[in-house]
Design a protein around this motif. Structure first.
Motif, PDB file in Angstrom:
ATOM      1  N   ALA A  49      21.211  16.493   1.747  1.00  0.00           N
ATOM      2  CA  ALA A  49      22.063  15.306   1.779  1.00  0.00           C
ATOM      3  C   ALA A  49      21.911  14.557   0.467  1.00  0.00           C
ATOM      4  CB  ALA A  49      21.706  14.393   2.959  1.00  0.00           C
ATOM      5  N   VAL A  50      22.908  13.724   0.168  1.00  0.00           N
ATOM      6  CA  VAL A  50      22.910  12.987  -1.096  1.00  0.00           C
ATOM      7  C   VAL A  50      23.109  11.500  -0.851  1.00  0.00           C
ATOM      8  CG1 VAL A  50      23.791  14.912  -2.466  1.00  0.00           C
ATOM      9  CG2 VAL A  50      25.408  13.339  -1.392  1.00  0.00           C
ATOM     10  N   SER A  51      22.561  10.709  -1.765  1.00  0.00           N
ATOM     11  CA  SER A  51      22.942   9.301  -1.887  1.00  0.00           C
ATOM     12  C   SER A  51      22.705   8.880  -3.330  1.00  0.00           C
ATOM     13  CB  SER A  51      22.199   8.401  -0.889  1.00  0.00           C
ATOM     14  OG  SER A  51      20.864   8.205  -1.268  1.00  0.00           O
ATOM     15  N   GLN A  52      22.915   7.601  -3.625  1.00  0.00           N
ATOM     16  CA  GLN A  52      23.033   7.183  -5.021  1.00  0.00           C
ATOM     17  C   GLN A  52      21.894   6.307  -5.527  1.00  0.00           C
ATOM     18  OE1 GLN A  52      26.889   5.268  -5.133  1.00  0.00           O
ATOM     19  NE2 GLN A  52      27.990   7.155  -4.703  1.00  0.00           N
ATOM     20  N   THR A  53      20.803   6.162  -4.769  1.00  0.00           N
ATOM     21  CA  THR A  53      19.802   5.179  -5.183  1.00  0.00           C
ATOM     22  C   THR A  53      18.344   5.591  -5.045  1.00  0.00           C
ATOM     23  OG1 THR A  53      20.080   4.194  -2.995  1.00  0.00           O
ATOM     24  CG2 THR A  53      21.219   3.102  -4.820  1.00  0.00           C
ATOM     25  N   ALA A  54      17.999   6.497  -4.174  1.00  0.00           N
ATOM     26  CA  ALA A  54      16.583   6.720  -3.860  1.00  0.00           C
ATOM     27  C   ALA A  54      15.829   7.510  -4.926  1.00  0.00           C
ATOM     28  CB  ALA A  54      16.443   7.415  -2.504  1.00  0.00           C
ATOM     29  N   GLY A  55      16.521   8.324  -5.699  1.00  0.00           N
ATOM     30  CA  GLY A  55      15.845   9.155  -6.692  1.00  0.00           C
ATOM     31  C   GLY A  55      14.958   8.377  -7.659  1.00  0.00           C
TER      32      GLY A  55
ATOM     33  N   LEU B 156       2.060   5.225  -6.153  1.00  0.00           N
ATOM     34  CA  LEU B 156       2.316   4.441  -4.951  1.00  0.00           C
ATOM     35  C   LEU B 156       2.923   5.365  -3.900  1.00  0.00           C
ATOM     36  CD1 LEU B 156       2.553   1.628  -3.549  1.00  0.00           C
ATOM     37  CD2 LEU B 156       4.818   1.425  -4.618  1.00  0.00           C
ATOM     38  N   PRO B 157       2.268   5.599  -2.768  1.00  0.00           N
ATOM     39  CA  PRO B 157       2.814   6.499  -1.749  1.00  0.00           C
ATOM     40  C   PRO B 157       4.201   6.041  -1.295  1.00  0.00           C
ATOM     41  CG  PRO B 157       0.542   5.931  -1.233  1.00  0.00           C
ATOM     42  CD  PRO B 157       0.963   5.030  -2.353  1.00  0.00           C
ATOM     43  N   LEU B 158       5.134   6.971  -1.229  1.00  0.00           N
ATOM     44  CA  LEU B 158       6.510   6.651  -0.835  1.00  0.00           C
ATOM     45  C   LEU B 158       7.101   7.809  -0.058  1.00  0.00           C
ATOM     46  CD1 LEU B 158       9.339   4.961  -2.843  1.00  0.00           C
ATOM     47  CD2 LEU B 158       9.713   7.283  -1.989  1.00  0.00           C
ATOM     48  N   SER B 159       7.923   7.470   0.925  1.00  0.00           N
ATOM     49  CA  SER B 159       8.687   8.469   1.667  1.00  0.00           C
ATOM     50  C   SER B 159      10.114   7.969   1.811  1.00  0.00           C
ATOM     51  CB  SER B 159       8.075   8.726   3.040  1.00  0.00           C
ATOM     52  OG  SER B 159       8.746   9.783   3.706  1.00  0.00           O
ATOM     53  N   VAL B 160      11.068   8.880   1.786  1.00  0.00           N
ATOM     54  CA  VAL B 160      12.480   8.542   1.936  1.00  0.00           C
ATOM     55  C   VAL B 160      12.988   9.053   3.275  1.00  0.00           C
ATOM     56  CG1 VAL B 160      14.815   8.850   1.028  1.00  0.00           C
ATOM     57  CG2 VAL B 160      12.905   8.571  -0.554  1.00  0.00           C
ATOM     58  N   LEU B 161      13.578   8.143   4.041  1.00  0.00           N
ATOM     59  CA  LEU B 161      14.182   8.493   5.319  1.00  0.00           C
ATOM     60  C   LEU B 161      15.676   8.227   5.220  1.00  0.00           C
ATOM     61  CD1 LEU B 161      13.461   9.398   8.249  1.00  0.00           C
ATOM     62  CD2 LEU B 161      13.428   6.964   8.851  1.00  0.00           C
ATOM     63  N   GLY B 162      16.470   9.252   5.473  1.00  0.00           N
ATOM     64  CA  GLY B 162      17.919   9.125   5.363  1.00  0.00           C
ATOM     65  C   GLY B 162      18.598   9.115   6.724  1.00  0.00           C
ATOM     66  N   TYR B 163      19.720   8.385   6.800  1.00  0.00           N
ATOM     67  CA  TYR B 163      20.563   8.335   8.002  1.00  0.00           C
ATOM     68  C   TYR B 163      21.934   8.854   7.589  1.00  0.00           C
ATOM     69  CZ  TYR B 163      23.037   6.362  12.080  1.00  0.00           C
ATOM     70  OH  TYR B 163      23.801   6.189  13.214  1.00  0.00           O
ATOM     71  N   VAL B 164      22.398   9.895   8.261  1.00  0.00           N
ATOM     72  CA  VAL B 164      23.622  10.588   7.839  1.00  0.00           C
ATOM     73  C   VAL B 164      24.861   9.877   8.386  1.00  0.00           C
ATOM     74  CG1 VAL B 164      24.864  12.775   7.841  1.00  0.00           C
ATOM     75  CG2 VAL B 164      22.357  12.761   7.742  1.00  0.00           C
ATOM     76  N   THR B 165      25.669   9.348   7.480  1.00  0.00           N
ATOM     77  CA  THR B 165      26.883   8.627   7.865  1.00  0.00           C
ATOM     78  C   THR B 165      28.149   9.446   7.684  1.00  0.00           C
ATOM     79  OG1 THR B 165      27.033   7.688   5.635  1.00  0.00           O
ATOM     80  CG2 THR B 165      25.894   6.367   7.320  1.00  0.00           C
ATOM     81  N   ASP B 166      28.073  10.554   6.934  1.00  0.00           N
ATOM     82  CA  ASP B 166      29.281  11.339   6.667  1.00  0.00           C
ATOM     83  C   ASP B 166      28.865  12.718   6.167  1.00  0.00           C
ATOM     84  OD1 ASP B 166      28.430   9.760   4.249  1.00  0.00           O
ATOM     85  OD2 ASP B 166      29.898  11.052   3.275  1.00  0.00           O
TER      86      ASP B 166
ATOM     87  N   ASP C 274       0.813  -1.210   0.000  1.00  0.00           N
ATOM     88  CA  ASP C 274       0.000   0.000   0.000  1.00  0.00           C
ATOM     89  C   ASP C 274       0.850   1.264   0.000  1.00  0.00           C
ATOM     90  OD1 ASP C 274      -2.789  -1.150   0.353  1.00  0.00           O
ATOM     91  OD2 ASP C 274      -1.758  -2.070   2.050  1.00  0.00           O
ATOM     92  N   CYS C 275       2.090   1.142   0.410  1.00  0.00           N
ATOM     93  CA  CYS C 275       3.016   2.272   0.419  1.00  0.00           C
ATOM     94  C   CYS C 275       4.430   1.724   0.563  1.00  0.00           C
ATOM     95  CB  CYS C 275       2.701   3.253   1.552  1.00  0.00           C
ATOM     96  SG  CYS C 275       2.838   2.542   3.204  1.00  0.00           S
ATOM     97  N   VAL C 276       5.410   2.595   0.379  1.00  0.00           N
ATOM     98  CA  VAL C 276       6.814   2.190   0.465  1.00  0.00           C
ATOM     99  C   VAL C 276       7.575   3.175   1.332  1.00  0.00           C
ATOM    100  CG1 VAL C 276       8.974   1.850  -0.813  1.00  0.00           C
ATOM    101  CG2 VAL C 276       6.818   1.042  -1.784  1.00  0.00           C
ATOM    102  N   ILE C 277       8.397   2.643   2.224  1.00  0.00           N
ATOM    103  CA  ILE C 277       9.350   3.461   2.980  1.00  0.00           C
ATOM    104  C   ILE C 277      10.734   3.115   2.448  1.00  0.00           C
ATOM    105  CG2 ILE C 277      10.332   3.988   5.231  1.00  0.00           C
ATOM    106  CD1 ILE C 277       7.627   3.156   6.445  1.00  0.00           C
ATOM    107  N   SER C 278      11.375   4.105   1.845  1.00  0.00           N
ATOM    108  CA  SER C 278      12.703   3.933   1.261  1.00  0.00           C
ATOM    109  C   SER C 278      13.738   4.463   2.250  1.00  0.00           C
ATOM    110  CB  SER C 278      12.782   4.700  -0.065  1.00  0.00           C
ATOM    111  OG  SER C 278      14.109   4.759  -0.540  1.00  0.00           O
ATOM    112  N   LEU C 279      14.663   3.600   2.646  1.00  0.00           N
ATOM    113  CA  LEU C 279      15.685   3.958   3.625  1.00  0.00           C
ATOM    114  C   LEU C 279      17.042   4.062   2.935  1.00  0.00           C
ATOM    115  CD1 LEU C 279      14.564   1.380   6.330  1.00  0.00           C
ATOM    116  CD2 LEU C 279      13.920   3.800   6.204  1.00  0.00           C
ATOM    117  N   THR C 280      17.806   5.080   3.293  1.00  0.00           N
ATOM    118  CA  THR C 280      19.117   5.254   2.663  1.00  0.00           C
ATOM    119  C   THR C 280      20.097   5.887   3.638  1.00  0.00           C
ATOM    120  OG1 THR C 280      20.293   6.266   0.781  1.00  0.00           O
ATOM    121  CG2 THR C 280      18.464   7.517   1.714  1.00  0.00           C
ATOM    122  N   VAL C 281      21.319   5.382   3.650  1.00  0.00           N
ATOM    123  CA  VAL C 281      22.379   6.130   4.323  1.00  0.00           C
ATOM    124  C   VAL C 281      22.819   7.221   3.353  1.00  0.00           C
ATOM    125  CG1 VAL C 281      23.132   4.226   5.782  1.00  0.00           C
ATOM    126  CG2 VAL C 281      24.171   4.508   3.535  1.00  0.00           C
ATOM    127  N   CYS C 282      23.247   8.354   3.884  1.00  0.00           N
ATOM    128  CA  CYS C 282      23.492   9.489   3.005  1.00  0.00           C
ATOM    129  C   CYS C 282      24.607  10.376   3.543  1.00  0.00           C
ATOM    130  CB  CYS C 282      22.209  10.303   2.811  1.00  0.00           C
ATOM    131  SG  CYS C 282      21.398  10.828   4.341  1.00  0.00           S
TER     132      CYS C 282
END
Length: 261
Positions: free
Chosen positions: A184-190, A201-211, A76-84
């Motif tokens: 912040a940037v990463s290489q996959t969520a776009g 499809l409802p989606l949200s991106v949550l990022g975790y800052v590693t650097d 029903d929805c997607v949560i996209s997680l990324t380190v960034c």
């Protein structure tokens, strides 16, 4: 409610997933490994972008296959997680960002083709995705609230910058992104955002800052980046365990002006 979870670097297996049921989903774009189960009593479908041992670098991820598999799984929805990597120097390492805007001007997949489902003239359902903000706002707000509930440091809003990998960006490139207001940037969520948007499809991106990205702060040891990457999994897991039971009919961002049904 069935929620798709896309996890990134450092999160191949989802922690505390109840009754895990791994399945291979075959799509027109390739096969995808999914794991069905539940988290906090909510049905989830977990997809690891990079696979075991980080088999797939960012330029190997098949976004169309991944999103097709999740759509076929009836999420029903997607949560996209990324380190960034933080472009804004005010963003602290180890903190979260619930993004509210997208910077992805190339709009291209890793193979150079345009990031769209509408890749041939005359296709049924073809159209333009028209939006103000590209993310599901109600889903994003739920993630922010859950992060605060579990004591995680979270930034409410910020522009996500999609960059090409697998190399990291130069100082000049990061300076240009910072001037554009990227948090912040990463290489996959776009691509995930765009493909989900076109599919409504409802989606949200949550990022975790590693650097901090190149030139934003003094260089940090790679060991610190890897330590934070490993720590991201538990933080993401705690936030989602709190958030999932609160998700109820997340809004769909924008609309697709279609030329055929």
């Amino acid at each position: 409610m069935r929620v798709g979870i896309i996890s990134g670097s450092g999160s191949h297996d989802w922690p505390r997933l109840a009754a895990p049921d791994p399945r291979t989903c075959r799509t027109a774009y390739g096969s995808v490994e999914l794991t069905f189960g539940s988290v906090s009593g909510v049905q989830v479908v977990h997809l690891s972008r990079h696979g075991a041992g980080h088999a797939r670098l960012s330029n190997h991820v098949s976004h169309k296959a991944n999103l097709t598999a999740l759509l076929d799984a009836k999420v029903d929805c997607v949560i996209s997680l990324t380190v960034c990597g933080a472009v804004d120097p005010q963003v602290e390492l180890g903190s979260l960002i619930a993004f509210d805007d997208l910077y992805f001007p190339s709009n291209r997949l890793a193979d150079g083709t345009l990031c769209t489902w509408h890749d041939a003239p005359g296709l049924t359902g073809r159209g333009h995705w028209i939006f103000d903000a590209p993310f599901s706002e109600s889903l994003r707000e739920t993630l922010v609230g859950a992060a605060r509930d579990v004591g995680a440091s979270v930034r409410d809003g910020g522009c996500y910058g999609q960059v090409d990998g697998p190399r990291f960006n130069s100082r000049a490139e990061i300076a240009a992104l910072r001037a554009a207001g990227i948090a912040a940037v990463s290489q996959t969520a776009g691509p995930e955002v765009v493909l989900a948007g076109e599919a409504q499809l409802p989606l949200s991106v949550l990022g975790y800052v590693t650097d901090h990205a190149n030139g934003v702060a003094p260089p940090q040891p790679v060991t610190q980046l890897l330590e934070l990457m490993a720590a991201s999994t538990e933080t993401f897991a705690r936030v989602l365990e709190a958030a999932l039971p609160q998700i109820d009919k997340p809004d769909v961002p924008g609309l697709v002006h279609r030329f055929t049904p």
